[in-house]
Design an enzyme around this catalytic site. Structure first.
Site, short mmCIF file in Angstrom:
data_model
loop_
_atom_site.label_atom_id
_atom_site.label_comp_id
_atom_site.label_asym_id
_atom_site.label_seq_id
_atom_site.Cartn_x
_atom_site.Cartn_y
_atom_site.Cartn_z
N ASP A 218 42.80 50.98 47.17
CA ASP A 218 41.54 51.34 48.33
C ASP A 218 41.42 49.62 48.15
O ASP A 218 41.39 48.70 47.91
CB ASP A 218 40.78 51.84 47.38
CG ASP A 218 39.96 53.06 48.16
OD1 ASP A 218 39.93 52.33 49.58
OD2 ASP A 218 39.56 53.69 47.60
N ASP B 204 39.18 57.85 56.78
CA ASP B 204 39.34 58.54 56.15
C ASP B 204 39.66 60.50 56.88
O ASP B 204 39.10 60.34 57.39
CB ASP B 204 38.40 59.27 53.99
CG ASP B 204 38.55 58.02 53.83
OD1 ASP B 204 39.76 57.24 53.66
OD2 ASP B 204 38.01 58.58 52.38
#
Length: 413
Positions: free
Chosen positions: A183, A238
């Site tokens: 990430d 996302d």
């Protein structure tokens, strides 16, 4: 002559996709795709495949498996992961190719140990990650883990790997980890182009083949640089479990189609199928489009409590075969008339996958002419509806669907 693919079930707002695989008998180029300008773009993408292969040899088809975040967020522990692995096998999903069981954020302690190593959270993973990996491997599956190219992960509950790439890669390898999602939170403001290659090299030097999944949210167009360092890269932010989020991510991901291929895939984020925020028809659209565009098929629901409808969607062998086709060319949007869209892409063995997608609120006819999907006008096809599991033979000129629920068609020629 047109053929209609009428789908079953109640209609719902914005839920219409017919996905067809057409088997064509004429007008095929030597490389297996007709020689139109649209198709040549796809062949050009295919031509770059070898340049995109990572040294780890992984990701020759899009990854399939499960990830903990969409449903469980930080509420994970070793019992959940073990029983999820059990469910992956007992449900039959593992036999269909779903192989990765991936931990997302929150698996580790806040601080490293005295030697600077990451440590599994004792309260949630008392047996440690190596023991968990051994259990997952005993089921014939692979274990994935999560870290971050910053000082902390996105939850801020555990350390990131920035400055510890070599050490963390070797730790993951020693535990038997098979997959890393990496990430981009809490970073120092430097470019991902500087930070992500360090972890890529560390993984390659770790002594174990580890799938590298970059997650920098598409901020610096990773499709243009990540194929040389990773096996997949997020092209979007996302996903949320709703129609608007899913469709917008599909559109964002589409423009990078030519960059994907065996060894490296565009990633519009994980599947929401089964989490309850969309209707069955909307989830069918979600799964169909993700399959066509060669997105990773990472299940995001609770495998232990999923209903039979969810299992049926995720278990469609014919749709999965589109995603896992060895040609590895990402399907793309080839026609758009408001809410009425055609998406298509070539498959191996003289086949083309076609999605007829009505994103409006009422039933409508969506038509793909042969010129839309790169076929010569004289081509004759057999069309296989991959949701209805039915075939219509000897179709000329176009395929049509008067649709309000998803179907997927394969054209064979």
């Amino acid at each position: 002559m047109a053929t209609s693919f009428n789908s079953r079930g109640r209609s719902a707002v914005g839920v219409v996709v017919a996905i067809a695989v057409c088997i064509l008998y004429a007008g095929v180029a030597a490389a297996g795709w007709p020689t139109t300008s649209a198709s040549m773009d796809l062949l050009s993408a295919r031509g770059g495949i070898r340049r995109k292969l990572l040294k780890n040899g992984l990701g020759l088809t899009p990854q399939m498996g499960w990830n903990s975040w969409n449903h469980f967020h930080c509420n994970i522990n070793e019992n959940l992961i073990k029983t999820t692995a059990d469910a992956m096998v007992s449900s039959g999903l593992a036999a269909l190719g779903y192989e990765y069981i991936n931990l997302d954020d929150c698996w580790g302690e806040l601080n490293r140990d005295s030697k600077g190593n990451m440590v599994a959270k004792a309260s949630a993973f008392p047996s440690g990650i190596k023991a968990l990996a051994d259990y997952v491997h005993s089921k014939g599956l692979k274990l994935g883990i999560y870290s971050d190219a910053g000082s902390r992960t996105c939850s801020k509950t555990m350390p990131g790997s920035l400055g510890h790439e070599e050490q963390d890669a070797k730790t993951f390898a020693s535990w038997g980890v098979d997959y890393l999602k990496y990430d981009n939170c809490n970073n120092p403001g430097t470019s991902p182009k500087e930070r992500y290659p360090i972890m890529s090299k560390a993984l390659l030097n770790s002594g174990r083949k580890i799938f590298f999944s970059l997650c920098e949210w598409g901020q610096e167009d990773p499709a243009t640089w990540a194929p040389s360092i990773g096996n997949s890269w997020r092209t979007t932010g996302d996903i949320s479990d709703d129609w608007d989020s899913m469709t917008s991510l599909a559109d964002e991901n589409d423009k990078w189609a030519s960059y994907a291929g065996p060894g490296g895939w565009n990633d519009p984020d994980m599947l929401e199928v089964g989490n309850g925020g969309m209707t069955t028809e909307e989830y069918r659209s979600h799964f169909s489009i993700w399959a066509l565009v060669k997105a990773p098929l990472l299940i995001g629901c609770d495998l232990q409590s999923m209903d039979s409808t969810t299992l049926e969607l995720l278990s469609n062998k014919e749709v999965i075969a589109v995603n896992q086709d060895r040609l590895g060319v990402q399907g793309k949007k080839v026609k758009s008339d408001g809410n009425l869209q055609v998406w298509a892409g070539p498959l191996s063995a003289n086949k083309v996958a076609v999605v007829l997608w009505n994103r409006g609120s009422s039933r409508a006819t969506v038509t793909a002419s042969w010129s839309d999907i790169g076929l010569k006008s004289t081509t004759v096809v057999d069309a296989r509806d991959l949701w209805m599991h039915s075939t219509q033979s000897s179709i000329n000129g176009q395929i049509s669907g008067h649709i309000s629920t998803p179907t997927l068609v394969k054209c064979m020629f």
